[in-house]
Design a protein around this motif. Structure first.
Motif, mmCIF file in Angstrom:
data_model
loop_
_atom_site.group_PDB
_atom_site.id
_atom_site.type_symbol
_atom_site.label_atom_id
_atom_site.label_comp_id
_atom_site.label_asym_id
_atom_site.label_seq_id
_atom_site.Cartn_x
_atom_site.Cartn_y
_atom_site.Cartn_z
ATOM 1 N N ASP A 261 33.286 45.951 36.554
ATOM 2 C CA ASP A 261 32.382 46.304 37.653
ATOM 3 C C ASP A 261 31.524 45.111 38.102
ATOM 4 O OD1 ASP A 261 31.424 48.067 39.536
ATOM 5 O OD2 ASP A 261 29.783 48.784 38.272
ATOM 6 N N GLU A 263 30.571 41.855 40.814
ATOM 7 C CA GLU A 263 30.477 41.738 42.275
ATOM 8 C C GLU A 263 30.689 40.297 42.740
ATOM 9 O OE1 GLU A 263 26.736 43.352 43.404
ATOM 10 O OE2 GLU A 263 27.223 45.387 42.739
ATOM 11 N N SER A 265 32.380 37.224 44.476
ATOM 12 C CA SER A 265 33.284 37.113 45.627
ATOM 13 C C SER A 265 33.942 35.740 45.724
ATOM 14 C CB SER A 265 32.513 37.391 46.925
ATOM 15 O OG SER A 265 31.430 36.499 47.065
#
Length: 460
Positions: A261, A263, A265
Motif C-alpha cells: 500500500d 504511494e 510514483s
C-alpha cells in the motif's frame, strides 16, 4: 669417527637451521602446506583496515618452526617468483610448529603485514608455494569458483580439501567440510507491490531441510528459523531466506522486496544490505564510526531490485555498494555507488537504466544525493548535464530520478546517474579498457598512465 657425545649437539643445530632457513622440499614438504583460502570474501573476514580482501593461510603441520623468508608464493605456476617473502624480519616469517600465517591477496603491499601483490580469481586458479631456489615446489592447490564467504580448506588441517562455511583464517580449520550447497528455498510471492497485508510461504522440496529468514537485510542465520506457518508481511518488507540441509553448505540467499500500500510514483531501487555493513562503528559504511568510515572506499555486498514507476520488477541481482562523492559524504543522505562484479554473480547489469541512452549493459551506476544541491532542489546538476544533450559534442551523465528503499525503509529521492569511470568510456565510446588513460584530480592515474596528458600540458 664421531664420538657418541657429538650427536646431542648435532640434533639441536639441525633444528636451528630448519627454523631459520628455507630448506629443500625433501626436508619440509610434508610440514608446510597451503591450508585454506578464500577468493570471494564479501563479508566473512575483514583485515585491520575494514577491507574484505582475498586471503590465503599457510600452516606448519610439522614439529619444528619453519622460517619462510626467501620463499615464494604465486598464482601462476609458470611464474614461481610472483611474491617473495622478505628475509629481513625473522619473527614475521617464522611459522611455529603447528602454527599458521595469514596472507592477504589484495595487491596492496603498502599495508603492514603480509599483503601479496596479486589477488585470487573468483573463477578459480592455481596457487603454488616454492622454496627459496624458486624451482622446488613445496605445495600447490587448484580450486574452482567459490561462493561468497565460503573457503576452500583442508579438513582436518593439512589433509583433504573441502568447502567450509565457517572459515578460520589464521586458526585451526573446521572439524567438518562439505562437498556441495543446499537448494535454495522457494517463495510463494514474487517481489512487487501489494494492496494489502499478506502471508509469504517459504518451502523446500526436502522436508528435512531447515529454512531461515530475516527481515532486516541481514544474511539469515540459525537465529530465526522458519516454522512452516508463513511470514506475515504487514508493511514494506525485505525478506531474505536460506535453506540448510544436513551435510551441505547453506543455499544461496534469496531476496524479495514487498511494497504494501505505498504511494511512490517514481521508479524504485530496493537495496538489501547487512545492517552491520551500514551502521556498525567497525564496518559500517554509512556512519562516521571508528575510522570516519563514510570517507573510505569500502565496498560491501548487497542485493538490488529495480522497479519501474508502475511497480514492475525490472531486474534483481547481487552487487557491491560504496559511499560515493566528496564533501557530500557528510550529508545524512549519502550517495551510493552500485557495482556489478563476477564475484557477486554477475559482471554487469543487463538493463537499459537510462532510456535516453542506447545502452543496455552497465558495470554500475550511482544513486546520487545531488551533491551540494542536496539542501535545495536535487535537480540542478542533472539539468545542467541535460542542456548539452544533442546540442554539443561532449559527454554528459544520463539521469533518472528514483526512490531508494534501504532494507525496506523509505530512504528518499536519489538521482540515478552514470558513474564516471573507465567503464563509462568503454560503454559510451567502444574503447577497450587497456586503450584508456583514466586520470583524476591532478594527474592521479587510475588506469593507463599520465604520459600523454603531461606531454599535452607541456605543449600548452
Amino acid at each position: 669417527m664421531f664420538a657418541a657425545s657429538a650427536f646431542p649437539k648435532a640434533i639441536p643445530l639441525l633444528a636451528l637451521l630448519a627454523g631459520c632457513f628455507s630448506l629443500p622440499r625433501s626436508l619440509f614438504a610434508e610440514r608446510l602446506v597451503i591450508n585454506e583460502l578464500m577468493s570471494n570474501n564479501q563479508s566473512c573476514c575483514a583485515d585491520r583496515y575494514g577491507q574484505f580482501d582475498d586471503w590465503i593461510e599457510l600452516h606448519n603441520a610439522g614439529g619444528r618452526a619453519v622460517n619462510i623468508g626467501g620463499m615464494f608464493i604465486t598464482d601462476d605456476l609458470a611464474d614461481p617468483g610472483a611474491f617473495r617473502f622478505p628475509t629481513d624480519d625473522r619473527r614475521a616469517t617464522t611459522i611455529p610448529a603447528g602454527g599458521y600465517l595469514l596472507l592477504w591477496a589484495d595487491g596492496d603491499q603498502d599495508q603492514p603485514g603480509f599483503h601479496l601483490n596479486f589477488g585470487l580469481s573468483v573463477n578459480g586458479e592455481q596457487l603454488g608455494l616454492f622454496a627459496s631456489d624458486g624451482a622446488t615446489l613445496v605445495d600447490s592447490v587448484t580450486f574452482g569458483p567459490l561462493r561468497p564467504d565460503v573457503s576452500w580448506a583442508r579438513v582436518p588441517d593439512g589433509e583433504a580439501w573441502f568447502l567450509v562455511d565457517e572459515p578460520s583464517p589464521g586458526r585451526k580449520n573446521a572439524a567438518q567440510g562439505k562437498r556441495d550447497h543446499s537448494q535454495a528455498p522457494a517463495f510463494s510471492h514474487e517481489s512487487g507491490r501489494y494492496g494489502h497485508p499478506f502471508t509469504v510461504t517459504l518451502s523446500h522440496p526436502d522436508p528435512e531441510t531447515r529454512i531461515y529468514f530475516s527481515t532486516d537485510g541481514s544474511i539469515p542465520t540459525g537465529k530465526r528459523r522458519y516454522g512452516g506457518i508463513g511470514v506475515r508481511v504487514e508493511t514494506t518488507t525485505v525478506l531474505r531466506s536460506v535453506a540448510v540441509a544436513e551435510g551441505l553448505l547453506p543455499s544461496d540467499v534469496v531476496t524479495r522486496t514487498y511494497f504494501v500500500d505505498d504511494e511512490v510514483s517514481l521508479p524504485i531501487v530496493s537495496l538489501a544490505v547487512d545492517p552491520e555493513h551500514l551502521w556498525s562503528d567497525r564496518l559500517g559504511i554509512y556512519v562516521k564510526g571508528d575510522r570516519r568510515n563514510f570517507t573510505r572506499d569500502w565496498e560491501r555486498p548487497a542485493h538490488i531490485e529495480f522497479f519501474d514507476a508502475a511497480g514492475g520488477l525490472e531486474f534483481s541481482q547481487d552487487v557491491g555498494v560504496q559511499i560515493h562523492g566528496g564533501w557530500s559524504r557528510n550529508q545524512p543522505q549519502k550517495s551510493i555507488a552500485v557495482r556489478a562484479r563476477r564475484g557477486y554473480g554477475g559482471e554487469a547489469i543487463y538493463y537499459p537504466l537510462f532510456p535516453d541512452k542506447p545502452l543496455s549493459r552497465y558495470k554500475g551506476f550511482v544513486l546520487r544525493n545531488s551533491g551540494n544541491d542536496w539542501t535545495y532542489t536535487l535537480l540542478r546538476d542533472a539539468i545542467m548535464q541535460a542542456l548539452v544533450k544533442d546540442r554539443m559534442d561532449i559527454d554528459y551523465q544520463a539521469h533518472r530520478p528514483a526512490v531508494l528503499f534501504l532494507n525496506g525503509r523509505y530512504w528518499g529521492i536519489h538521482n540515478m546517474r552514470e558513474r564516471i569511470s573507465v567503464d563509462y568510456v568503454t560503454d559510451n565510446h567502444g574503447f577497450e579498457p587497456d586503450e584508456i588513460d583514466y586520470l583524476v584530480n591532478n594527474s592521479e592515474v587510475r588506469t593507463g598512465d599520465a604520459g600523454h596528458y603531461r606531454s599535452f600540458l607541456r605543449f600548452l
